[in-house]
Design an enzyme around this catalytic site. Structure first.
Site, short mmCIF file in Angstrom:
data_model
loop_
_atom_site.label_atom_id
_atom_site.label_comp_id
_atom_site.label_asym_id
_atom_site.label_seq_id
_atom_site.Cartn_x
_atom_site.Cartn_y
_atom_site.Cartn_z
N LYS A 1 31.07 26.49 -74.00
CA LYS A 1 31.09 25.18 -73.36
C LYS A 1 29.83 24.96 -72.56
O LYS A 1 29.47 25.86 -71.81
CB LYS A 1 32.32 25.13 -72.46
CG LYS A 1 32.44 23.91 -71.63
CD LYS A 1 33.68 24.03 -70.76
CE LYS A 1 33.61 22.91 -69.74
NZ LYS A 1 34.37 23.16 -68.59
N LYS B 1 30.69 29.79 -70.40
CA LYS B 1 30.67 28.46 -69.79
C LYS B 1 29.39 28.34 -68.97
O LYS B 1 29.19 29.08 -68.00
CB LYS B 1 31.90 28.28 -68.91
CG LYS B 1 31.93 26.95 -68.20
CD LYS B 1 33.25 26.77 -67.47
CE LYS B 1 33.26 25.48 -66.69
NZ LYS B 1 34.52 25.29 -65.96
C1 PBG Z 1 37.17 23.22 -64.42
C2 PBG Z 1 36.63 22.59 -65.64
C3 PBG Z 1 35.51 21.77 -65.80
C4 PBG Z 1 35.51 21.34 -67.12
C5 PBG Z 1 36.60 21.93 -67.73
N1 PBG Z 1 37.27 22.72 -66.81
C6 PBG Z 1 34.52 21.29 -64.82
C7 PBG Z 1 33.56 22.18 -64.20
O1 PBG Z 1 33.49 23.38 -64.44
O2 PBG Z 1 32.81 21.64 -63.38
C8 PBG Z 1 34.52 20.39 -67.73
C9 PBG Z 1 35.05 19.61 -68.87
C10 PBG Z 1 34.24 18.42 -69.20
O3 PBG Z 1 33.15 18.15 -68.66
O4 PBG Z 1 34.70 17.68 -70.08
N2 PBG Z 1 36.50 24.32 -63.96
#
Ligand code: PBG
Length: 327
Positions: A251, A198
């Site tokens: 992601k 991520k």
């Molecule tokens: C929570 C999380 C996030 C997303 C999914 N789980 C936000 C982040 O890490 O700031 C992002 C999903 C999206 O942008 O559609 N940690």
């Protein structure tokens, strides 16, 4: 004498039947996951300005929405809890009365095995700092202490009806901590879909608006990955795989197709990709402005993610794709 091309790739592009016959990639409906935002209260259907067509729902409305989704054939659902009360320890993330637990048990009560329910697991929506972990007085995120809380929440989610747990916090060692806790509670059949790779991405902007989860100070660069790194993605993915993760996720998706393609040959778990809020918003708002054909661009993006190697895609286009029979 006239020269003829030896190879004529156009021959196989002449008719739709031929093109379908030789197509290397197909998006599959049963591989798509629909995101949901859950809020407190009843009768709540709140539009999200930054995510056109996506709403925040209270638990009762979520049950109705998932019922409609099921009629369209959408079986996989990821849930994000957006509680009203936040505190220093993110305590709303777990407990029988946690918003996500109530959502899980109500949806399960209504639809049982017809749905695959996947709660996202992270502290960021529950802490008043908006950070993904506990924060020490000097502002540092406490990795191992956070893992204890995540593990506890995972057990509560599984007991409330979660079919799968999706940790998105990026703490080191959390997959192991969660699986250890699930095993200890006798919950040995709950898979983990790990947000293993991520990135600290600006494409999460609309989500943070939707979830009110932007950090109140600082950023997430101490735990989410640096966009400049590709080899480190292999380390993160292999680490989570070794800790027992069942599905490995990358992601965001489109800006990181190289990472998806690389991991395809490195990990043996199913590979998922999250087409995040900012990716969706770019397409949705471009279409609204008349600068893009929504369906064509959305399908092209989903096809690219699939072609790169993702087998499972989390996408805000899932519902519209089903409702309008895009594929
Ligand atoms: C929570 C999380 C996030 C997303 C999914 N789980 C936000 C982040 O890490 O700031 C992002 C999903 C999206 O942008 O559609 N940690």
């Amino acid at each position: 004498m006239q020269e003829f091309p030896t190879i004529r790739p156009r021959r196989l592009r002449m008719t739709p039947i031929l093109r379908d016959l030789v197509a290397e990639t197909a998006i599959k409906k049963q591989k798509l996951i629909q995101p949901h935002f859950v809020v407190e209260g009843t009768g709540q259907v709140q539009e999200i300005k930054t995510l056109p067509g996506i709403c925040r729902n209270s638990v009762d409305e979520l049950v109705k929405q998932i019922g409609r989704d099921l009629e369209l054939g959408i079986r996989n659902h990821i849930l994000f809890g957006l509680p009203e009360a936040k505190d220093e320890n993110g305590s709303g993330v777990s407990g029988d009365n946690a918003l996500v637990c109530r959502a899980l048990s109500e949806v399960k009560k209504a639809f049982g095995k017809d749905v695959n329910l996947i709660p996202d697991l992270c502290l960021c929506a529950y802490t008043n700092s908006g950070h993904c972990g506990l924060v020490s007085p000097d502002g540092e995120i406490l990795n191992d202490e956070t893992n204890v809380l995540l593990a506890r929440a995972a057990v509560d989610y599984a007991r409330a009806g979660a079919d799968m747990i999706a940790p998105s916090d990026m703490m080191d060692g959390r997959v192991r901590a969660i699986l250890h806790a699930l095993d200890g509670a006798g919950l040995t059949n709950t898979p983990i879909m790990s947000y293993a790779v991520k990135y600290a991405s600006a494409f999460y902007g609309p989500f943070r608006e939707a979830a009110h989860s932007a950090p109140s100070s600082g950023d997430r660069k101490s735990h989410q990955m640096d966009m400049r790194n590709a080899r480190e993605a292999i380390l993160e993915a292999c680490q989570d795989a070794a800790e027992g993760a069942d599905i490995i996720m990358v992601k965001p998706a489109m800006p990181y197709l190289d990472i998806i393609a690389e991991l395809k040959n490195r990990v043996h778990q199913p590979l998922a990709a999250y087409q995040v809020s900012g990716e969706y918003a770019c397409i949705a708002f471009a279409a609204k402005a008349g600068a893009a054909d929504l369906q064509a661009v959305a399908l092209e993006s989903l096809t690219a993610i699939t072609r790169a190697g993702a087998e499972i895609i989390l996408s805000y286009f899932t519902r519209q794709l089903h409702a309008e029979n895009w594929i």
